[in-house]
Design a protein around this motif. Structure first.
Motif, mmCIF file in Angstrom:
data_model
loop_
_atom_site.group_PDB
_atom_site.id
_atom_site.type_symbol
_atom_site.label_atom_id
_atom_site.label_comp_id
_atom_site.label_asym_id
_atom_site.label_seq_id
_atom_site.Cartn_x
_atom_site.Cartn_y
_atom_site.Cartn_z
ATOM 1 N N LYS A 222 -17.593 0.744 -35.306
ATOM 2 C CA LYS A 222 -17.834 -0.730 -35.138
ATOM 3 C C LYS A 222 -17.575 -1.914 -36.058
ATOM 4 N N PHE A 223 -18.002 -1.146 -37.078
ATOM 5 C CA PHE A 223 -17.696 -2.484 -38.282
ATOM 6 C C PHE A 223 -16.218 -2.859 -38.367
ATOM 7 N N GLY A 224 -16.235 -3.800 -38.691
ATOM 8 C CA GLY A 224 -15.551 -4.477 -38.946
ATOM 9 C C GLY A 224 -14.704 -5.383 -38.549
ATOM 10 N N LYS A 225 -14.874 -4.965 -36.539
ATOM 11 C CA LYS A 225 -14.359 -5.066 -35.938
ATOM 12 C C LYS A 225 -14.615 -7.232 -35.516
ATOM 13 N N VAL A 226 -13.592 -7.288 -35.113
ATOM 14 C CA VAL A 226 -13.992 -8.736 -34.235
ATOM 15 C C VAL A 226 -13.538 -8.878 -33.439
ATOM 16 N N CYS A 227 -14.797 -9.222 -31.592
ATOM 17 C CA CYS A 227 -13.782 -9.124 -30.271
ATOM 18 C C CYS A 227 -13.777 -10.680 -30.836
ATOM 19 N N LEU A 228 -12.965 -10.985 -29.655
ATOM 20 C CA LEU A 228 -12.811 -12.898 -28.534
ATOM 21 C C LEU A 228 -14.652 -13.416 -28.599
ATOM 22 N N HIS A 229 -15.804 -12.967 -28.272
ATOM 23 C CA HIS A 229 -16.549 -13.195 -28.426
ATOM 24 C C HIS A 229 -18.378 -13.429 -28.944
ATOM 25 N N ARG A 230 -18.024 -14.091 -29.621
ATOM 26 C CA ARG A 230 -19.689 -14.202 -30.709
ATOM 27 C C ARG A 230 -20.762 -14.013 -29.910
ATOM 28 N N ILE A 231 -21.566 -12.757 -29.701
ATOM 29 C CA ILE A 231 -23.115 -13.196 -29.682
ATOM 30 C C ILE A 231 -24.344 -13.406 -30.850
ATOM 31 N N ILE A 232 -24.723 -13.242 -31.641
ATOM 32 C CA ILE A 232 -25.053 -13.850 -32.892
ATOM 33 C C ILE A 232 -24.616 -13.109 -33.613
ATOM 34 N N ASP A 233 -25.027 -14.085 -35.243
ATOM 35 C CA ASP A 233 -24.912 -13.651 -36.361
ATOM 36 C C ASP A 233 -25.699 -12.220 -36.902
ATOM 37 N N LEU A 234 -25.796 -11.636 -37.525
ATOM 38 C CA LEU A 234 -25.593 -10.329 -38.408
ATOM 39 C C LEU A 234 -27.019 -10.981 -38.282
ATOM 40 N N GLY A 235 -27.669 -11.522 -39.442
ATOM 41 C CA GLY A 235 -28.775 -11.916 -40.024
ATOM 42 C C GLY A 235 -29.885 -11.804 -38.832
ATOM 43 N N ASP A 236 -29.831 -12.543 -37.290
ATOM 44 C CA ASP A 236 -30.452 -12.587 -36.280
ATOM 45 C C ASP A 236 -30.760 -11.567 -35.758
ATOM 46 N N LEU A 237 -30.425 -10.089 -36.637
ATOM 47 C CA LEU A 237 -31.001 -9.129 -35.988
ATOM 48 C C LEU A 237 -32.424 -8.516 -36.887
ATOM 49 N N ASP A 238 -33.301 -7.890 -35.746
ATOM 50 C CA ASP A 238 -34.720 -7.258 -36.422
ATOM 51 C C ASP A 238 -34.224 -6.009 -37.637
ATOM 52 N N ALA A 239 -32.743 -5.725 -36.546
ATOM 53 C CA ALA A 239 -32.816 -3.893 -37.020
ATOM 54 C C ALA A 239 -31.241 -3.330 -36.931
ATOM 55 N N LEU A 240 -30.738 -2.316 -37.634
ATOM 56 C CA LEU A 240 -29.556 -2.503 -36.872
ATOM 57 C C LEU A 240 -29.543 -1.007 -36.851
ATOM 58 N N ILE A 241 -29.517 -0.219 -36.075
ATOM 59 C CA ILE A 241 -28.999 1.593 -36.244
ATOM 60 C C ILE A 241 -27.289 1.857 -35.876
ATOM 61 N N THR A 242 -27.972 2.448 -36.979
ATOM 62 C CA THR A 242 -26.055 3.123 -36.718
ATOM 63 C C THR A 242 -25.808 4.458 -37.153
ATOM 64 N N ASP A 243 -24.819 5.076 -37.905
ATOM 65 C CA ASP A 243 -24.459 6.551 -38.571
ATOM 66 C C ASP A 243 -24.429 6.635 -39.460
ATOM 67 N N THR A 244 -24.473 7.955 -40.615
ATOM 68 C CA THR A 244 -24.089 7.491 -41.329
ATOM 69 C C THR A 244 -22.605 7.804 -42.214
ATOM 70 N N GLU A 245 -22.229 7.416 -41.314
ATOM 71 C CA GLU A 245 -20.526 7.196 -41.221
ATOM 72 C C GLU A 245 -20.442 6.217 -42.164
ATOM 73 N N ALA A 246 -21.791 4.455 -42.035
ATOM 74 C CA ALA A 246 -21.325 3.348 -41.752
ATOM 75 C C ALA A 246 -21.268 2.930 -43.382
ATOM 76 N N PRO A 247 -20.422 2.016 -42.845
ATOM 77 C CA PRO A 247 -19.559 1.540 -44.727
ATOM 78 C C PRO A 247 -20.892 1.689 -45.717
ATOM 79 N N ALA A 248 -20.414 2.158 -47.101
ATOM 80 C CA ALA A 248 -21.143 1.628 -48.202
ATOM 81 C C ALA A 248 -21.901 0.334 -48.104
ATOM 82 N N TYR A 249 -20.905 -0.839 -48.067
ATOM 83 C CA TYR A 249 -21.083 -2.175 -47.497
ATOM 84 C C TYR A 249 -22.696 -2.358 -47.349
#
Length: 264
Positions: A222-249
């Motif tokens: 899902k990283f780097g993908k941009v769909c048509l409709h925006r929900i919130i900014d990344l900074g509005d999250l308290d936490a993000l859970i992903t897997d170990t293949e997530a990009p280092a940046y």
């Protein structure tokens, strides 16, 4: 003169290769930051991006460029496709997320195949309340005999088997929840969290308003993908859970934005 020309050509080619890698990794780039990074003028970077657009690598956008792969992310995969993609990563994310739920919590599970895995791994506690708009999540929760389930009504969207509409949004107006586990269609550092469906974006924003803690869940695809409709900014999250293949940046970005990052 010829030697100098070869040096310039080599520098240009190398820079464009590096920019290509960044676009494909991050999903998007900005002219100003690239100019500073490579110590060249913004006009030079614009020429680079124009070249990459002509070769199908990127699509020009205001102030920068977006990966051509990301631009095509507006096409929503069928629910059957989502169910069989990245299943192992989704299971790990679901198990980790379920472990963050405490006795006495009231939580929201957004629609999606990753939040479905959270439902699978939730402990069957009497003092746990789960709110959802997802039909498949409801089916899994119904197999647990103690959890209190609140189903949000509305119009069923069969493409992803979830309920949306004014009735769904209105039902949230009376709720105050401890945690929201928000499914992710697209996640980009600059453009935030996005989705394919307008009604889903509206409902998700209302979900965010009702929760004390907002936790996004999404595998590395899902990283780097941009769909048509925006929900919130990344900074509005308290936490993000992903897997170990997530990009280092993402490690640096999460720290800079104050988002707790977990990798399953």
């Amino acid at each position: 003169m010829a030697d100098g020309s070869r040096v310039v050509t080599r520098d240009t080619s190398e820079r464009r290769r590096e920019i290509t890698t960044m676009i494909r990794t991050r999903g998007s780039v900005q002219v100003a930051s690239l100019a500073e990074m490579f110590n060249v003028s913004m006009q030079t970077i614009r020429k680079d991006l124009h070249y990459l657009e002509e070769h199908g690598v990127a699509t020009r956008a205001y102030g920068g460029a977006i990966s051509s792969e990301v631009v095509n992310a507006h096409v929503e995969p069928a629910i059957e496709t989502k169910r069989v993609s990245h299943t192992e990563a989704k299971e790990r994310i679901g198990k980790l997320a379920a472990g963050m739920v405490n006795p006495g919590d009231s939580i929201m599970l957004d629609s999606g195949t990753t939040t479905l895995q959270i439902a699978r791994f939730l402990p069957d506690h009497e003092d746990l309340t789960v709110v959802t708009n997802d039909f498949d999540v409801l089916s899994v929760l119904n197999q647990k005999r103690k959890i209190k389930i609140v189903m949000l009504g509305g119009e069923l969207r069969r493409r992803n088997m979830a309920f949306y509409g004014a009735q769904t949004v209105a039902a949230l107006g009376e709720l105050l929840l401890d945690k929201l586990f928000l499914g992710v269609d697209g996640l980009d550092i600059e453009r935030g969290i996005t989705t394919h469906h307008d009604a889903e974006a509206q409902l998700n924003r209302k979900m965010v308003e009702t929760a004390r803690e907002v936790i996004a869940v999404g595998d590395a695809s899902k990283f780097g993908k941009v769909c048509l409709h925006r929900i919130i900014d990344l900074g509005d999250l308290d936490a993000l859970i992903t897997d170990t293949e997530a990009p280092a940046y993402m490690d640096e970005a999460a720290e800079r934005l104050g988002v707790r990052l977990f990798k399953a």
